[in-house]
Design a protein around this motif. Structure first.
Motif, mmCIF file in Angstrom:
data_model
loop_
_atom_site.group_PDB
_atom_site.id
_atom_site.type_symbol
_atom_site.label_atom_id
_atom_site.label_comp_id
_atom_site.label_asym_id
_atom_site.label_seq_id
_atom_site.Cartn_x
_atom_site.Cartn_y
_atom_site.Cartn_z
ATOM 1 N N MET A 95 0.829 -1.208 0.000
ATOM 2 C CA MET A 95 0.000 0.000 0.000
ATOM 3 C C MET A 95 0.861 1.254 0.000
ATOM 4 O O MET A 95 0.532 2.247 -0.663
ATOM 5 C CB MET A 95 -0.948 -0.014 1.203
ATOM 6 C CG MET A 95 -2.070 -1.023 1.040
ATOM 7 S SD MET A 95 -3.149 -1.182 2.472
ATOM 8 C CE MET A 95 -3.745 0.476 2.689
ATOM 9 N N GLN A 96 1.995 1.229 0.691
ATOM 10 C CA GLN A 96 2.897 2.382 0.694
ATOM 11 C C GLN A 96 3.468 2.602 -0.705
ATOM 12 O O GLN A 96 3.539 3.740 -1.178
ATOM 13 C CB GLN A 96 4.025 2.186 1.717
ATOM 14 C CG GLN A 96 4.969 3.365 1.806
ATOM 15 C CD GLN A 96 4.285 4.642 2.277
ATOM 16 O OE1 GLN A 96 3.417 4.602 3.144
ATOM 17 N NE2 GLN A 96 4.650 5.765 1.699
ATOM 18 N N GLU A 140 3.560 5.695 -5.715
ATOM 19 C CA GLU A 140 3.410 5.693 -7.169
ATOM 20 C C GLU A 140 2.148 6.411 -7.646
ATOM 21 O O GLU A 140 1.896 6.487 -8.834
ATOM 22 C CB GLU A 140 3.435 4.256 -7.696
ATOM 23 C CG GLU A 140 4.777 3.574 -7.501
ATOM 24 C CD GLU A 140 5.916 4.310 -8.194
ATOM 25 O OE1 GLU A 140 5.734 4.804 -9.323
ATOM 26 O OE2 GLU A 140 7.001 4.400 -7.598
ATOM 27 N N GLY A 141 1.358 6.935 -6.705
ATOM 28 C CA GLY A 141 0.242 7.784 -7.093
ATOM 29 C C GLY A 141 -1.134 7.138 -7.098
ATOM 30 O O GLY A 141 -2.069 7.714 -7.641
ATOM 31 N N ALA A 142 -1.287 5.965 -6.507
ATOM 32 C CA ALA A 142 -2.610 5.338 -6.430
ATOM 33 C C ALA A 142 -3.425 6.083 -5.373
ATOM 34 O O ALA A 142 -3.146 6.003 -4.186
ATOM 35 C CB ALA A 142 -2.488 3.862 -6.076
ATOM 36 N N MET A 143 -4.416 6.841 -5.851
ATOM 37 C CA MET A 143 -5.227 7.655 -4.947
ATOM 38 C C MET A 143 -6.677 7.646 -5.391
ATOM 39 O O MET A 143 -6.990 7.259 -6.517
ATOM 40 C CB MET A 143 -4.702 9.088 -4.948
ATOM 41 C CG MET A 143 -3.331 9.222 -4.327
ATOM 42 S SD MET A 143 -2.731 10.896 -4.449
ATOM 43 C CE MET A 143 -1.630 10.702 -5.834
ATOM 44 N N CYS A 144 -7.536 8.132 -4.505
ATOM 45 C CA CYS A 144 -8.963 8.163 -4.809
ATOM 46 C C CYS A 144 -9.289 9.202 -5.883
ATOM 47 O O CYS A 144 -10.299 9.097 -6.560
ATOM 48 C CB CYS A 144 -9.777 8.433 -3.542
ATOM 49 S SG CYS A 144 -9.601 10.101 -2.860
ATOM 50 N N GLY A 145 -8.455 10.215 -6.023
ATOM 51 C CA GLY A 145 -8.658 11.236 -7.048
ATOM 52 C C GLY A 145 -9.526 12.401 -6.612
ATOM 53 O O GLY A 145 -9.777 13.306 -7.398
ATOM 54 N N GLY A 205 2.583 9.478 -1.941
ATOM 55 C CA GLY A 205 3.291 9.226 -0.685
ATOM 56 C C GLY A 205 2.470 9.554 0.544
ATOM 57 O O GLY A 205 2.756 9.070 1.632
ATOM 58 N N ASP A 206 1.435 10.401 0.391
ATOM 59 C CA ASP A 206 0.558 10.724 1.519
ATOM 60 C C ASP A 206 -0.323 9.524 1.835
ATOM 61 O O ASP A 206 -0.738 8.787 0.942
ATOM 62 C CB ASP A 206 -0.346 11.921 1.204
ATOM 63 C CG ASP A 206 0.419 13.228 1.090
ATOM 64 O OD1 ASP A 206 1.584 13.284 1.525
ATOM 65 O OD2 ASP A 206 -0.171 14.191 0.563
ATOM 66 N N ARG A 240 -8.631 2.937 1.355
ATOM 67 C CA ARG A 240 -9.572 1.904 0.930
ATOM 68 C C ARG A 240 -9.270 1.459 -0.496
ATOM 69 O O ARG A 240 -9.240 0.265 -0.791
ATOM 70 C CB ARG A 240 -11.016 2.412 1.028
ATOM 71 C CG ARG A 240 -12.049 1.378 0.613
ATOM 72 C CD ARG A 240 -13.462 1.948 0.575
ATOM 73 N NE ARG A 240 -13.558 3.227 -0.114
ATOM 74 C CZ ARG A 240 -13.527 3.388 -1.445
ATOM 75 N NH1 ARG A 240 -13.393 2.351 -2.230
ATOM 76 N NH2 ARG A 240 -13.625 4.587 -1.982
ATOM 77 N N CYS A 241 -9.006 2.428 -1.384
ATOM 78 C CA CYS A 241 -8.667 2.091 -2.778
ATOM 79 C C CYS A 241 -7.409 1.232 -2.837
ATOM 80 O O CYS A 241 -7.384 0.214 -3.528
ATOM 81 C CB CYS A 241 -8.452 3.362 -3.601
ATOM 82 S SG CYS A 241 -9.942 4.308 -3.917
ATOM 83 N N ARG A 242 -6.385 1.631 -2.102
ATOM 84 C CA ARG A 242 -5.132 0.862 -2.116
ATOM 85 C C ARG A 242 -5.327 -0.523 -1.512
ATOM 86 O O ARG A 242 -4.784 -1.515 -2.005
ATOM 87 C CB ARG A 242 -4.032 1.638 -1.394
ATOM 88 C CG ARG A 242 -3.579 2.858 -2.177
ATOM 89 C CD ARG A 242 -2.390 3.538 -1.553
ATOM 90 N NE ARG A 242 -2.728 4.388 -0.445
ATOM 91 C CZ ARG A 242 -2.958 5.699 -0.536
ATOM 92 N NH1 ARG A 242 -2.879 6.314 -1.697
ATOM 93 N NH2 ARG A 242 -3.242 6.398 0.544
#
Length: 88
Positions: A12-13, A18-23, A30-31, A39-41
């Protein structure tokens, strides 16, 4: 299994970096502050697990455990074989 949780958190980190976010939240790569991003990750990692993905270190730990158990079984079998040979 605690080991799995640690590897999943590491995954998940990496996804976060790498930018996997809810948008929607405005978090930066990195946040890990947004519960929707987390939840998305978590869902991404769960989907990867369903597809058969596992970290190499986790697989190695499982192989090491299996080898230890196999060695114990072989020792038991050797003992039983010697015992049976003496009874003949």
């Amino acid at each position: 299994m605690q080991l799995t949780v640690d590897f999943d958190d590491q995954a998940m980190q990496v996804l976060s970096i790498e930018g996997a976010m809810c948008g929607v939240c405005g978090d930066e790569p990195g946040d890990r502050n947004c519960p929707d991003c987390e939840r998305c990750r978590r869902d991404y990692v769960a989907a990867l697990r369903k597809a058969g993905w596992a970290p190499r270190a986790e697989i190695q730990a499982q192989l090491d455990q299996a080898q230890t158990e196999l060695a114990a079984i072989k020792r038991q079998l050797d003992g039983l074989t010697r015992q049976a040979a003496r009874q003949r």
